[in-house]
Design a protein around this motif. Structure first.
Motif, PDB file in Angstrom:
ATOM      1  N   TYR A 255       6.497  -1.831 -15.629  1.00 44.36           N
ATOM      2  CA  TYR A 255       7.707  -1.875 -16.452  1.00 44.36           C
ATOM      3  C   TYR A 255       8.938  -1.504 -15.617  1.00 44.36           C
ATOM      4  CZ  TYR A 255      11.131  -0.146 -19.877  1.00 44.36           C
ATOM      5  OH  TYR A 255      12.284   0.086 -20.593  1.00 44.36           O
ATOM      6  N   CYS A 256       8.851  -0.382 -14.897  1.00 45.13           N
ATOM      7  CA  CYS A 256       9.995   0.081 -14.091  1.00 45.13           C
ATOM      8  C   CYS A 256      10.345  -0.916 -12.993  1.00 45.13           C
ATOM      9  CB  CYS A 256       9.699   1.445 -13.477  1.00 45.13           C
ATOM     10  SG  CYS A 256       9.719   2.794 -14.655  1.00 45.13           S
ATOM     11  N   PHE A 257       9.343  -1.437 -12.331  1.00 40.18           N
ATOM     12  CA  PHE A 257       9.581  -2.399 -11.256  1.00 40.18           C
ATOM     13  C   PHE A 257      10.207  -3.676 -11.816  1.00 40.18           C
ATOM     14  CE2 PHE A 257       7.557  -5.146  -7.725  1.00 40.18           C
ATOM     15  CZ  PHE A 257       8.679  -5.015  -6.928  1.00 40.18           C
ATOM     16  N   GLU A 258       9.704  -4.145 -12.929  1.00 38.67           N
ATOM     17  CA  GLU A 258      10.228  -5.369 -13.542  1.00 38.67           C
ATOM     18  C   GLU A 258      11.666  -5.163 -14.013  1.00 38.67           C
ATOM     19  OE1 GLU A 258      11.160  -8.381 -16.549  1.00 38.67           O
ATOM     20  OE2 GLU A 258      11.025  -6.232 -16.876  1.00 38.67           O
TER      21      GLU A 258
ATOM     22  N   ASP B  30      12.169  -3.540 -25.325  1.00 38.57           N
ATOM     23  CA  ASP B  30      11.642  -2.182 -25.439  1.00 38.57           C
ATOM     24  C   ASP B  30      11.197  -1.825 -26.854  1.00 38.57           C
ATOM     25  OD1 ASP B  30      12.253  -2.065 -22.793  1.00 38.57           O
ATOM     26  OD2 ASP B  30      13.561  -0.323 -22.942  1.00 38.57           O
ATOM     27  N   ASP B  31      11.727  -2.507 -27.859  1.00 34.34           N
ATOM     28  CA  ASP B  31      11.340  -2.221 -29.245  1.00 34.34           C
ATOM     29  C   ASP B  31       9.869  -2.534 -29.511  1.00 34.34           C
ATOM     30  OD1 ASP B  31      13.932  -1.411 -29.765  1.00 34.34           O
ATOM     31  OD2 ASP B  31      14.537  -3.360 -30.568  1.00 34.34           O
ATOM     32  N   PHE B  32       9.253  -3.359 -28.685  1.00 37.79           N
ATOM     33  CA  PHE B  32       7.856  -3.735 -28.878  1.00 37.79           C
ATOM     34  C   PHE B  32       6.876  -2.780 -28.198  1.00 37.79           C
ATOM     35  CE2 PHE B  32       9.961  -8.026 -29.087  1.00 37.79           C
ATOM     36  CZ  PHE B  32       9.905  -8.108 -30.471  1.00 37.79           C
ATOM     37  N   ILE B  33       7.388  -1.838 -27.443  1.00 36.54           N
ATOM     38  CA  ILE B  33       6.544  -0.924 -26.678  1.00 36.54           C
ATOM     39  C   ILE B  33       6.335   0.355 -27.472  1.00 36.54           C
ATOM     40  CG2 ILE B  33       6.329   0.422 -24.563  1.00 36.54           C
ATOM     41  CD1 ILE B  33       8.319  -1.589 -23.282  1.00 36.54           C
ATOM     42  N   ASP B  34       5.088   0.749 -27.652  1.00 40.24           N
ATOM     43  CA  ASP B  34       4.852   2.058 -28.262  1.00 40.24           C
ATOM     44  C   ASP B  34       3.770   2.859 -27.529  1.00 40.24           C
ATOM     45  OD1 ASP B  34       2.527   0.824 -29.159  1.00 40.24           O
ATOM     46  OD2 ASP B  34       2.903   1.188 -31.275  1.00 40.24           O
ATOM     47  N   ILE B  35       3.364   2.369 -26.357  1.00 39.10           N
ATOM     48  CA  ILE B  35       2.431   3.156 -25.553  1.00 39.10           C
ATOM     49  C   ILE B  35       3.185   4.378 -25.021  1.00 39.10           C
ATOM     50  CG2 ILE B  35       2.875   1.894 -23.418  1.00 39.10           C
ATOM     51  CD1 ILE B  35      -0.071   2.261 -22.685  1.00 39.10           C
ATOM     52  N   PRO B  36       2.571   5.556 -25.104  1.00 40.36           N
ATOM     53  CA  PRO B  36       3.276   6.743 -24.624  1.00 40.36           C
ATOM     54  C   PRO B  36       3.450   6.752 -23.107  1.00 40.36           C
ATOM     55  CG  PRO B  36       1.150   7.332 -25.625  1.00 40.36           C
ATOM     56  CD  PRO B  36       1.274   5.859 -25.675  1.00 40.36           C
ATOM     57  N   LEU B  37       4.363   7.578 -22.666  1.00 40.53           N
ATOM     58  CA  LEU B  37       4.546   7.777 -21.229  1.00 40.53           C
ATOM     59  C   LEU B  37       3.307   8.470 -20.666  1.00 40.53           C
ATOM     60  CD1 LEU B  37       8.216   9.042 -21.161  1.00 40.53           C
ATOM     61  CD2 LEU B  37       7.384   6.807 -20.442  1.00 40.53           C
ATOM     62  N   PRO B  38       3.084   8.317 -19.376  1.00 49.79           N
ATOM     63  CA  PRO B  38       1.961   9.036 -18.782  1.00 49.79           C
ATOM     64  C   PRO B  38       2.166  10.545 -18.893  1.00 49.79           C
ATOM     65  CG  PRO B  38       2.896   7.460 -17.225  1.00 49.79           C
ATOM     66  CD  PRO B  38       3.804   7.512 -18.397  1.00 49.79           C
TER      67      PRO B  38
ATOM     68  N   ASP C 196       3.814  22.092 -21.777  1.00 53.15           N
ATOM     69  CA  ASP C 196       4.229  22.209 -20.386  1.00 53.15           C
ATOM     70  C   ASP C 196       3.491  21.183 -19.541  1.00 53.15           C
ATOM     71  OD1 ASP C 196       5.993  24.292 -20.832  1.00 53.15           O
ATOM     72  OD2 ASP C 196       4.436  25.816 -20.581  1.00 53.15           O
ATOM     73  N   GLN C 197       4.256  20.516 -18.699  1.00 53.32           N
ATOM     74  CA  GLN C 197       3.660  19.568 -17.774  1.00 53.32           C
ATOM     75  C   GLN C 197       4.014  20.009 -16.361  1.00 53.32           C
ATOM     76  OE1 GLN C 197       3.403  15.372 -18.621  1.00 53.32           O
ATOM     77  NE2 GLN C 197       4.758  15.651 -20.386  1.00 53.32           N
ATOM     78  N   PRO C 198       3.012  20.174 -15.527  1.00 51.25           N
ATOM     79  CA  PRO C 198       3.307  20.569 -14.151  1.00 51.25           C
ATOM     80  C   PRO C 198       3.939  19.410 -13.386  1.00 51.25           C
ATOM     81  CG  PRO C 198       0.989  20.052 -14.388  1.00 51.25           C
ATOM     82  CD  PRO C 198       1.593  19.984 -15.768  1.00 51.25           C
ATOM     83  N   VAL C 199       4.586  19.730 -12.304  1.00 49.47           N
ATOM     84  CA  VAL C 199       5.127  18.698 -11.428  1.00 49.47           C
ATOM     85  C   VAL C 199       3.964  18.200 -10.576  1.00 49.47           C
ATOM     86  CG1 VAL C 199       6.728  18.205  -9.545  1.00 49.47           C
ATOM     87  CG2 VAL C 199       7.418  19.729 -11.413  1.00 49.47           C
ATOM     88  N   THR C 200       3.690  16.896 -10.689  1.00 49.54           N
ATOM     89  CA  THR C 200       2.603  16.273  -9.928  1.00 49.54           C
ATOM     90  C   THR C 200       3.137  14.993  -9.301  1.00 49.54           C
ATOM     91  OG1 THR C 200       1.802  14.915 -11.771  1.00 49.54           O
ATOM     92  CG2 THR C 200       0.888  17.146 -11.582  1.00 49.54           C
ATOM     93  N   GLU C 201       2.256  14.246  -8.677  1.00 41.99           N
ATOM     94  CA  GLU C 201       2.670  12.982  -8.065  1.00 41.99           C
ATOM     95  C   GLU C 201       3.129  11.957  -9.102  1.00 41.99           C
ATOM     96  OE1 GLU C 201      -1.678  12.712  -8.980  1.00 41.99           O
ATOM     97  OE2 GLU C 201      -0.530  14.170  -7.864  1.00 41.99           O
ATOM     98  N   ILE C 202       2.824  12.170 -10.360  1.00 39.21           N
ATOM     99  CA  ILE C 202       3.198  11.209 -11.402  1.00 39.21           C
ATOM    100  C   ILE C 202       4.528  11.576 -12.068  1.00 39.21           C
ATOM    101  CG2 ILE C 202       2.066  12.209 -13.421  1.00 39.21           C
ATOM    102  CD1 ILE C 202       1.751   8.582 -12.314  1.00 39.21           C
ATOM    103  N   THR C 203       5.050  12.760 -11.800  1.00 38.96           N
ATOM    104  CA  THR C 203       6.300  13.207 -12.422  1.00 38.96           C
ATOM    105  C   THR C 203       7.445  12.245 -12.126  1.00 38.96           C
ATOM    106  OG1 THR C 203       5.567  15.494 -12.266  1.00 38.96           O
ATOM    107  CG2 THR C 203       7.912  15.136 -12.646  1.00 38.96           C
ATOM    108  N   ILE C 204       7.522  11.751 -10.906  1.00 35.46           N
ATOM    109  CA  ILE C 204       8.612  10.828 -10.552  1.00 35.46           C
ATOM    110  C   ILE C 204       8.532   9.538 -11.370  1.00 35.46           C
ATOM    111  CG2 ILE C 204       7.448   9.725  -8.592  1.00 35.46           C
ATOM    112  CD1 ILE C 204      11.145  10.656  -8.665  1.00 35.46           C
ATOM    113  N   LEU C 205       7.321   9.060 -11.650  1.00 37.83           N
ATOM    114  CA  LEU C 205       7.171   7.876 -12.496  1.00 37.83           C
ATOM    115  C   LEU C 205       7.688   8.157 -13.901  1.00 37.83           C
ATOM    116  CD1 LEU C 205       6.190   5.015 -13.235  1.00 37.83           C
ATOM    117  CD2 LEU C 205       3.938   6.029 -13.673  1.00 37.83           C
TER     118      LEU C 205
END
Length: 172
Positions: free
Chosen positions: A79-82, A97-105, A136-145
């Motif tokens: 999604y981000c790349f596109e 974006d109105d058709f998207i309802d999958i949560p963020l990672p 709480d979500q820790p900062v991991t390699e996926i945080t930037i995404l």
């Protein structure tokens, strides 16, 4: 041609299409013909995600927690790349974006062989997420995404408002 003939599971095919698009964009960015191909390949990957319904919430279970998280990460990465390619080329996006309802990672460090405790922890966080329960979500390699996705969603909404011919949309 090779990609269409390859016998892969849908998510692997989508990943391959997006990775080829990223490769083409990175290697041949100066050549507009290849740059357009990158936009088309990534658009095809996003289209396949939509075709298989990966842009929609799915039923959660302990057995599918890891696969569901992987699907979220693949969807939002593409999604981000596109969105970035569409914006840079002045082209329309492949999805509203109105058709998207999958949560963020979830910012969760996934190992190749997660333990039962790690899977259960991820599953519990996934169950809380749709209910907008803060955790709480820790900062991991996926945080930037996650942060990039939030910015892409804001940019997409701004682009929609600025390019809308519907006066009611611009008031939202």
């Amino acid at each position: 041609q090779y990609l269409s003939k390859a016998e892969m599971k849908p998510l692997r095919e989508i990943q391959a299409c997006a990775l080829i698009g990223a490769f083409v964009e990175r290697c041949f960015a100066e050549n507009s013909h290849f740059y357009m191909r990158s936009w088309e390949l990534v658009g095809m990957a996003l289209g396949k995600l939509i075709q298989y319904g990966y842009h929609k919430k799915r039923q959660l279970s302990l057995d599918t927690a890891i696969d569901y998280e992987a699907t979220e990460r693949i969807f939002w990465s593409i999604y981000c790349f596109e969105k970035a390619l569409s914006l840079s080329l002045g082209r329309p996006s492949s999805i509203n974006d109105d058709f998207i309802d999958i949560p963020l990672p979830i910012s969760f460090k996934m190992s190749d062989n997660p333990t039962e405790i790690q899977i259960r922890c991820l599953f519990e966080k996934q169950k809380m997420q749709p209910n907008n329960i803060k955790f709480d979500q820790p900062v991991t390699e996926i945080t930037i995404l996650i942060k990039t996705t939030l910015m892409s969603k804001i940019g997409s909404r701004m682009q929609e408002i600025l390019s809308s011919v519907d006066c009611s949309t611009s008031k939202k």
